[in-house]
Scaffold this motif. Structure first.
Motif, PDB file in Angstrom:
ATOM      1  N   ILE A   1      -9.806  10.460  -3.581  1.00  0.00           N
ATOM      2  CA  ILE A   1     -10.351  10.004  -4.861  1.00  0.00           C
ATOM      3  C   ILE A   1      -9.618   8.777  -5.401  1.00  0.00           C
ATOM      4  N   LEU A   2      -8.296   8.888  -5.573  1.00  0.00           N
ATOM      5  CA  LEU A   2      -7.568   7.845  -6.297  1.00  0.00           C
ATOM      6  C   LEU A   2      -7.448   6.554  -5.504  1.00  0.00           C
ATOM      7  N   LEU A   3      -7.133   6.625  -4.224  1.00  0.00           N
ATOM      8  CA  LEU A   3      -7.025   5.388  -3.451  1.00  0.00           C
ATOM      9  C   LEU A   3      -8.364   4.653  -3.347  1.00  0.00           C
ATOM     10  N   PRO A   4      -9.487   5.345  -3.085  1.00  0.00           N
ATOM     11  CA  PRO A   4     -10.774   4.624  -3.119  1.00  0.00           C
ATOM     12  C   PRO A   4     -11.057   3.984  -4.472  1.00  0.00           C
ATOM     13  N   LEU A   5     -10.716   4.679  -5.573  1.00  0.00           N
ATOM     14  CA  LEU A   5     -10.900   4.071  -6.892  1.00  0.00           C
ATOM     15  C   LEU A   5     -10.004   2.845  -7.049  1.00  0.00           C
ATOM     16  N   PHE A   6      -8.780   2.946  -6.541  1.00  0.00           N
ATOM     17  CA  PHE A   6      -7.855   1.808  -6.657  1.00  0.00           C
ATOM     18  C   PHE A   6      -8.418   0.572  -5.950  1.00  0.00           C
ATOM     19  N   TYR A   7      -8.964   0.759  -4.755  1.00  0.00           N
ATOM     20  CA  TYR A   7      -9.465  -0.393  -4.000  1.00  0.00           C
ATOM     21  C   TYR A   7     -10.741  -0.964  -4.622  1.00  0.00           C
ATOM     22  N   LYS A   8     -11.482  -0.124  -5.354  1.00  0.00           N
ATOM     23  CA  LYS A   8     -12.624  -0.662  -6.096  1.00  0.00           C
ATOM     24  C   LYS A   8     -12.154  -1.507  -7.276  1.00  0.00           C
ATOM     25  N   LEU A   9     -11.056  -1.086  -7.912  1.00  0.00           N
ATOM     26  CA  LEU A   9     -10.508  -1.862  -9.026  1.00  0.00           C
ATOM     27  C   LEU A   9      -9.785  -3.115  -8.538  1.00  0.00           C
TER      28      LEU A   9
ATOM     29  N   LEU B   1      -8.973   6.476 -13.207  1.00  0.00           N
ATOM     30  CA  LEU B   1      -7.818   5.682 -12.782  1.00  0.00           C
ATOM     31  C   LEU B   1      -7.845   4.346 -13.507  1.00  0.00           C
ATOM     32  N   THR B   2      -6.703   3.949 -14.060  1.00  0.00           N
ATOM     33  CA  THR B   2      -6.580   2.673 -14.772  1.00  0.00           C
ATOM     34  C   THR B   2      -5.411   1.898 -14.194  1.00  0.00           C
ATOM     35  N   THR B   3      -5.602   0.612 -13.986  1.00  0.00           N
ATOM     36  CA  THR B   3      -4.518  -0.257 -13.529  1.00  0.00           C
ATOM     37  C   THR B   3      -4.549  -1.557 -14.330  1.00  0.00           C
ATOM     38  N   ARG B   4      -3.422  -2.226 -14.341  1.00  0.00           N
ATOM     39  CA  ARG B   4      -3.366  -3.589 -14.873  1.00  0.00           C
ATOM     40  C   ARG B   4      -2.246  -4.329 -14.159  1.00  0.00           C
TER      41      ARG B   4
ATOM     42  N   GLU C   1       3.469   6.123  -5.572  1.00  0.00           N
ATOM     43  CA  GLU C   1       3.437   6.252  -7.027  1.00  0.00           C
ATOM     44  C   GLU C   1       2.246   7.090  -7.487  1.00  0.00           C
ATOM     45  N   MET C   2       1.114   6.952  -6.809  1.00  0.00           N
ATOM     46  CA  MET C   2      -0.042   7.777  -7.164  1.00  0.00           C
ATOM     47  C   MET C   2       0.234   9.251  -6.907  1.00  0.00           C
ATOM     48  N   ALA C   3       0.959   9.543  -5.830  1.00  0.00           N
ATOM     49  CA  ALA C   3       1.305  10.933  -5.538  1.00  0.00           C
ATOM     50  C   ALA C   3       2.227  11.499  -6.613  1.00  0.00           C
ATOM     51  N   LEU C   4       3.199  10.693  -7.052  1.00  0.00           N
ATOM     52  CA  LEU C   4       4.109  11.155  -8.106  1.00  0.00           C
ATOM     53  C   LEU C   4       3.358  11.391  -9.419  1.00  0.00           C
ATOM     54  N   LEU C   5       2.462  10.459  -9.769  1.00  0.00           N
ATOM     55  CA  LEU C   5       1.687  10.616 -11.003  1.00  0.00           C
ATOM     56  C   LEU C   5       0.746  11.814 -10.914  1.00  0.00           C
ATOM     57  N   SER C   6       0.122  12.002  -9.754  1.00  0.00           N
ATOM     58  CA  SER C   6      -0.808  13.117  -9.590  1.00  0.00           C
ATOM     59  C   SER C   6      -0.082  14.454  -9.659  1.00  0.00           C
ATOM     60  N   ALA C   7       1.112  14.518  -9.079  1.00  0.00           N
ATOM     61  CA  ALA C   7       1.892  15.760  -9.144  1.00  0.00           C
ATOM     62  C   ALA C   7       2.262  16.085 -10.586  1.00  0.00           C
ATOM     63  N   SER C   8       2.651  15.055 -11.327  1.00  0.00           N
ATOM     64  CA  SER C   8       2.974  15.265 -12.738  1.00  0.00           C
ATOM     65  C   SER C   8       1.736  15.666 -13.527  1.00  0.00           C
TER      66      SER C   8
ATOM     67  N   ALA D   1       0.810  -1.219   0.000  1.00  0.00           N
ATOM     68  CA  ALA D   1       0.000   0.000   0.000  1.00  0.00           C
ATOM     69  C   ALA D   1       0.849   1.278   0.000  1.00  0.00           C
ATOM     70  N   PRO D   2       1.936   1.352   0.775  1.00  0.00           N
ATOM     71  CA  PRO D   2       2.761   2.576   0.727  1.00  0.00           C
ATOM     72  C   PRO D   2       3.360   2.823  -0.662  1.00  0.00           C
ATOM     73  N   GLU D   3       3.704   1.724  -1.378  1.00  0.00           N
ATOM     74  CA  GLU D   3       4.215   1.884  -2.741  1.00  0.00           C
ATOM     75  C   GLU D   3       3.148   2.466  -3.662  1.00  0.00           C
ATOM     76  N   ILE D   4       1.945   1.946  -3.535  1.00  0.00           N
ATOM     77  CA  ILE D   4       0.840   2.421  -4.375  1.00  0.00           C
ATOM     78  C   ILE D   4       0.594   3.902  -4.104  1.00  0.00           C
TER      79      ILE D   4
END
Length: 580
Positions: A461-469, A414-417, A362-369, A356-359
Motif C-alpha cells: 500500500i504505502l510504497l505504491p502510494l509513495f511512487y504515485k506522489l 500517505l502524505t509527503t513533502r 522510515e515507512m516501516a518505523l512509522l507504520s509500526a508506530s 529507496a531503502p531509506e524510504i
C-alpha cells in the motif's frame, strides 16, 4: 472625519470551563517510572532537541526546545532520556483522560494533545449552586452525583480555592464571601468551580501526576489563566467586568493567544510596528501584545482586520474570530468525549531522504508506530465468564479475555513533502501532497504478527502510494512522511459488531425453519454454508478463522471470505463509498 467608536464583541459568561495542563508531562511520565529522577535535572530528547524538561532542569536555565548541546552547556549533569516512542506517554494520557471523564455529567471532555484536557462543568456547578446553604457557607458540600448524594466532598464556600486573577473582586475573594458578592451569580459559580478543580487535581495526584488548572467562562480564558501560576497550582479568572477581561488579555503577547498562529501574528505585528515582518518566522516570541493590537487606532473593527488578513485562500470569518480573541471572547464548545479518535496520524521529518531503502525503512518505523497507536486507541478487551459445561483450567468462575476493535478505519492516507531549509524562502508546507487507499483488512487481524502486518502494509500500500506522489526515480529530497488512518467505521463507542453473536442470533431464529439433510449434495452456488451439514454457527466460524490460511474476516461487513477474494471485495466497498 472621526473614526467610528469600537464596539467590542459580546462575551457570554453562562458556562464554566476547567482547563487541566499536566506539568512537564513527558518528564513526569519518566519520573513516575523512575522516581529517583525526580530530584535530578531531567530532559526528554526527541529529534536531537529537548521536547521538555522538569522544573529542576528549568531552575538551572534549561528550557524545552533547546538543542542538547546548549542544554548540556548550561547544565552538565542533565539526565537525558529518549522520548521518540510516545506509547508510554499516550498510555498515561489515556488513563488521566478517562479519570476526568468519569466525573463529567455532560460528557463534554476534550483532550488537546497528550497533556491538556478541557472540562465543561456548567451543569455540575449549577446543580451545586442550588444546594448552597447561605447560612452555613463554610461547611458546604459539593455533590458529584445526582443519583448518589454521598458521592462528594466538603469545602469552604466563603473563599476561593487556589489563586484568583482579577482586580474587581480578587481582594474580596481573599477576604471571604460577603456583601453583594453573595448575590453575584458569576462569582458564586466560579467560586464553586475552583473547589471542584482542586478536588480533581488531587485525584490526578493520587495517580502520581501533578497539573495546573485554569477556571473561567470559556476555553480561551481558562487556558490562559491556568498558565499564570504553574506548576501544581490553579487560577480563577474573576472577570466580573469587561474591563478586567480586556486587561487580562492585553498583557499577553499575540503569539501566546490560542487561535492566533504565526502567520496572523506576523501580519498584525508588522502593521502595529509599521514595518515588514518575515512571514516564515514560526517563533513563539512576539514584540506586540494583544492589547497593542486591540487598541491600535487604525484597527477599529473586524472590517479592518478583514482587509489585513483576508485574501485568496484565507479562512472564512477569520477577521471576526481574531477580533473576538483579542477581546477574550471564545464561543467554541468543549467537544463531547469520544470513545475513539476521528483519525490516527504518525509523522516524522527528515533532512532530505533520497534512497529507496531509506524510504522503506522510515515507512516501516512509522507504520509500526501507527499500528501500536491503533491497538492502544481502538482495541478493547472483552472479559467473559465461560458458560457452564465448558472446560477451563482454573475455576468455574475463570474469566476469558478476548479482544475486539471499537472502530475500524477504512482509509489509509500517505502524505509527503520535500525538505526545505529556512534559507530557501519557501513556506513550511511547500509541495505537501497526499494520496489515499482503502486500508486492507489484514491490518485488523489477530492471527498474524504486527511485524507481518507492517511488512505487507508498506510493500502493498504505502510504497505504491509513495511512487504515485513522487514519480521521479530519484532526487525526492523527502522532508516529511505522514501516515494516517481515517474514515472510522463503527465509531462513537458502537464498536465493530461481533460476528459470532450475529450467527448465534441467526441460528436461533432459523432453527425451527431449517431442514437438515446429511445426504443432500451441496449446490455449487450455495457457498460455504451449503457445504456444511449444519447451519453456519459461531463455533464453525471460529474453527474456520482459527485455521487462518484460507479465510479472512472483512471488518466492514463482518463476512468471512476466501483470502484471494479480499482485494476485489475491498474494491467493492470503495466503489460503494464513491457512489454514495
Amino acid at each position: 472625519m472621526e473614526n467610528p467608536k469600537r464596539k467590542p464583541p459580546r462575551r457570554k459568561d453562562d458556562r464554566v470551563i476547567l482547563h487541566f495542563d499536566l506539568d512537564c508531562f513527558y518528564a513526569q511520565c519518566v519520573e513516575h517510572q523512575q522516581p529517583a529522577l525526580k530530584a535530578l535535572p531531567l530532559g526528554i530528547r526527541q529529534k536531537g532537541i529537548l521536547a521538555t524538561c522538569n522544573y529542576v532542569a528549568r531552575h538551572r536555565g534549561v528550557n524545552k526546545l533547546m538543542t542538547l548541546a546548549e542544554a548540556k552547556r548550561l547544565c552538565p549533569d542533565l539526565v537525558v532520556v529518549e522520548g521518540e516512542d510516545l506509547t508510554p506517554f499516550r498510555n498515561v494520557s489515556k488513563q488521566l483522560y478517562a479519570l476526568l471523564r468519569s466525573y463529567s455529567w455532560s460528557g463534554k471532555v476534550e483532550r488537546l494533545g497528550l497533556d491538556e484536557i478541557y472540562l465543561d462543568v456548567t451543569d455540575m456547578v449549577a446543580y451545586n449552586v442550588e444546594l448552597l446553604n447561605r447560612n452555613c457557607l463554610n461547611q458546604s458540600y459539593f455533590c458529584l452525583s445526582r443519583a448518589d448524594p454521598e458521592q462528594g466532598f466538603q469545602y469552604d464556600a466563603t473563599v476561593f480555592s487556589g489563586c484568583v486573577y482579577g482586580d474587581d473582586g480578587a481582594a474580596s475573594a481573599a477576604q471571604g464571601l460577603h456583601g453583594d458578592l453573595v448575590d453575584n451569580a458569576l462569582y458564586i459559580r466560579l467560586l464553586l468551580a475552583s473547589h471542584l478543580a482542586r478536588y480533581l487535581r488531587l485525584k490526578i495526584e493520587e495517580e502520581g501526576y501533578t497539573t495546573a488548572c485554569g477556571i473561567s467562562t470559556n476555553k480561551l480564558l481558562a487556558k490562559l489563566v491556568g498558565n499564570k501560576n504553574k506548576p501544581r497550582n490553579q487560577s480563577t479568572l474573576l472577570g466580573l467586568r469587561d474591563e478586567t477581561v480586556f486587561s487580562f488579555m492585553d498583557s499577553h503577547g499575540l503569539r501566546k493567544v490560542p487561535g492566533i498562529g504565526s502567520k496572523i501574528t506576523r501580519i498584525l505585528e508588522g502593521f502595529v510596528l509599521g514595518k515588514e515582518m518575515d512571514p516564515n518566522i514560526h517563533s513563539m516570541d512576539c514584540s506586540v501584545t494583544a492589547g497593542q493590537a486591540r487598541a491600535h487606532p487604525s484597527i477599529q473593527s473586524p472590517a479592518v482586520l478583514d482587509k489585513l488578513l483576508g485574501g485568496p485562500g484565507s479562512e472564512r470569518g477569520l477577521a471576526g474570530k481574531v477580533w473576538s480573541l483579542l477581546h477574550g471572547v471564545d464561543d467554541t464548545e468543549v467537544k463531547p468525549a469520544r470513545d475513539v479518535p476521528t483519525q490516527i496520524s504518525i509523522e516524522d521529518t527528515y533532512r532530505g531522504l533520497n534512497e529507496a531503502p531509506e524510504i522503506r525503512r522510515e515507512m516501516a518505523l512509522l507504520s509500526a508506530s501507527l499500528l501500536r497507536r491503533m491497538h492502544l486507541d481502538l482495541i478493547e478487551d472483552d472479559h467473559a465468564t465461560p458458560a457452564q459445561g465448558h472446560a477451563h483450567t482454573q475455576s468455574s468462575m475463570s474469566v476469558m479475555v478476548s479482544r475486539r476493535w471499537l472502530a475500524c478505519p477504512k482509509t489509509v492516507r500517505l502524505t509527503t513533502r520535500p525538505y526545505t531549509s529556512p534559507t530557501d524562502g519557501k513556506p513550511y508546507d511547500w509541495a505537501r501532497a497526499s494520496r489515499s487507499a482503502p486500508l486492507p483488512s489484514y491490518v485488523f487481524s489477530f492471527t498474524i504478527t504486527s511485524e507481518q502486518i507492517v511488512e505487507k502494509l508498506v510493500a502493498e500500500i504505502l510504497l505504491p502510494l509513495f511512487y504515485k506522489l513522487n514519480p521521479s526515480p530519484k532526487g525526492w529530497n523527502i522532508g516529511l512522511i505522514n501516515v494516517c488512518v481515517t474514515n472510522m467505521a463503527g465509531g462513537d463507542g458502537g464498536g465493530v459488531r461481533d460476528i459470532g453473536a450475529m450467527f448465534r442470533r441467526q441460528d436461533d431464529v432459523l432453527r425451527e425453519f431449517t431442514a437438515y439433510d446429511s445426504t443432500a449434495s451441496p449446490s455449487p452456488f450455495a457457498g460455504a454454508q451449503a457445504e456444511r451439514k449444519t447451519p453456519l454457527t459461531s463455533e464453525s466460524v471460529s474453527g474456520a478463522s482459527s485455521q487462518g490460511d484460507d479465510m479472512e474476516l472483512c471488518p466492514l461487513c463482518e463476512l468471512y471470505l476466501p483470502r484471494f477474494a479480499l482485494a476485489a471485495h475491498e474494491r467493492f466497498h470503495t466503489m460503494e463509498e464513491d457512489g454514495s
